[in-house]
Design an enzyme around this catalytic site. Structure first.
Site, PDB file in Angstrom:
ATOM      1  N   THR A 127       0.843  -1.188   0.000  1.00 20.59           N
ATOM      2  CA  THR A 127       0.000   0.000   0.000  1.00 20.59           C
ATOM      3  C   THR A 127       0.875   1.233   0.000  1.00 20.59           C
ATOM      4  O   THR A 127       2.088   1.139   0.153  1.00 20.59           O
ATOM      5  CB  THR A 127      -0.925   0.033   1.229  1.00 20.59           C
ATOM      6  OG1 THR A 127      -1.904   1.022   1.028  1.00 20.59           O
ATOM      7  CG2 THR A 127      -0.167   0.332   2.491  1.00 20.59           C
ATOM      8  N   LYS A 141      -7.984   1.985   3.641  1.00 13.81           N
ATOM      9  CA  LYS A 141      -6.864   1.952   4.588  1.00 13.81           C
ATOM     10  C   LYS A 141      -6.800   3.192   5.461  1.00 13.81           C
ATOM     11  O   LYS A 141      -5.870   3.366   6.225  1.00 13.81           O
ATOM     12  CB  LYS A 141      -5.565   1.811   3.817  1.00 13.81           C
ATOM     13  CG  LYS A 141      -5.533   0.577   2.951  1.00 13.81           C
ATOM     14  CD  LYS A 141      -4.390   0.632   1.991  1.00 13.81           C
ATOM     15  CE  LYS A 141      -4.560  -0.416   0.919  1.00 13.81           C
ATOM     16  NZ  LYS A 141      -3.608  -0.235  -0.151  1.00 13.81           N
ATOM     17  N   GLY A 200      -3.978   5.919   9.041  1.00 13.53           N
ATOM     18  CA  GLY A 200      -3.740   5.147   7.835  1.00 13.53           C
ATOM     19  C   GLY A 200      -2.784   4.027   8.177  1.00 13.53           C
ATOM     20  O   GLY A 200      -1.906   4.199   9.021  1.00 13.53           O
ATOM     21  N   SER A 206       4.709   0.433   0.463  1.00 15.19           N
ATOM     22  CA  SER A 206       5.594   0.100  -0.654  1.00 15.19           C
ATOM     23  C   SER A 206       5.859   1.272  -1.589  1.00 15.19           C
ATOM     24  O   SER A 206       6.932   1.375  -2.160  1.00 15.19           O
ATOM     25  CB  SER A 206       5.027  -1.085  -1.437  1.00 15.19           C
ATOM     26  OG  SER A 206       3.693  -0.830  -1.801  1.00 15.19           O
TER      27      SER A 206
END
Length: 181
Positions: free
Chosen positions: A9, A41, A53, A132
Site C-alpha cells: 500500500t 486503509k 492510515g 511500498s
C-alpha cells in the site's frame, strides 16, 4: 507451502499551511497479484478528530488500530501520548511484537508515524509516508510543498499518491483522502 501475505500500500500524510490531510491508495496485493483494488486503509477515530492510515498485513493493522483506540481512551484522547504508549506495548508484548504493520496518525496539529520497532516519529517537513510506494509519494509531496506552496494539504496528498501510483506497481489510483475535523 505457505501462502503469500496480503500487503502493499501507500499511505501519505501532509501537514501544510496549517492543515493536515491523510490519504492512501486502495490496492492490496497477494504476492505479485492484485487481491483487491478498493481497500479502505484510512479510518477516522473520535468523531473524525483523528485520522489513521495503515500499511502492512491487514489483520495486523486492524489489531493495532484497536489497540490505538484503547490507548486514546486511556490517555484522555491525547494522540501523541496514546501513540507512545502503543509503541511501548508493541515493542514489549510478545503477541503485538510479531505484528507486521505501520500506522500514520494525524489530528489537526500533529502528524505521527508509529512503527513496530517502538518508534513514534514526527516526520521532518510535515510529510509522513509508509508502505511500498511511500518513497515515491514522499518525494512528490516534498517537491509539491516546496514548489507549489499554494496547494492545500489535501491537493498535495492526492497528487503525491497519484504520482506514486504512476510509478509503483503496488499502488493504484483508487484513493481515499481524509482531513481531521
Amino acid at each position: 507451502m505457505s501462502l503469500p501475505k496480503v500487503r502493499s500500500t501507500t499511505v501519505l500524510g501532509v501537514f501544510h499551511n496549517g492543515e493536515v490531510a491523510l490519504g492512501a491508495d486502495g490496492q492490496a496485493s497477494m504476492g505479485n497479484t492484485i487481491a483487491k483494488s478498493n481497500v479502505k486503509k484510512i479510518r477516522k477515530l473520535q468523531d473524525g478528530k483523528i485520522v489513521t492510515g495503515f500499511a502492512g498485513s491487514t489483520a495486523d493493522a486492524f489489531t493495532l488500530l484497536e489497540k490505538f483506540e484503547e490507548k486514546l481512551g486511556a490517555y484522555a484522547h491525547n494522540m501523541k501520548r496514546a501513540a507512545i504508549e502503543l509503541a511501548k506495548d508493541w515493542r514489549k508484548d510478545r503477541y503485538l511484537h510479531k505484528l507486521e504493520a505501520m500506522m500514520v496518525v494525524a489530528n489537526k496539529s500533529e502528524l505521527l508515524i508509529i512503527s513496530g520497532t517502538g518508534d513514534v516519529l514526527e516526520p521532518d517537513m510535515g510529510i509522513a509516508a509508509i508502505g511500498s510506494g511511500s518513497m515515491y509519494a514522499q518525494a512528490a509531496a516534498t517537491a509539491l510543498k516546496k514548489h507549489a506552496p499554494h496547494l492545500s494539504a489535501e491537493e498535495i496528498v492526492r497528487e503525491g499518491l497519484n504520482i506514486a501510483a504512476d510509478i509503483c506497481v503496488f499502488t493504484n489510483h483508487n484513493l481515499i483522502v481524509e482531513k481531521p475535523v
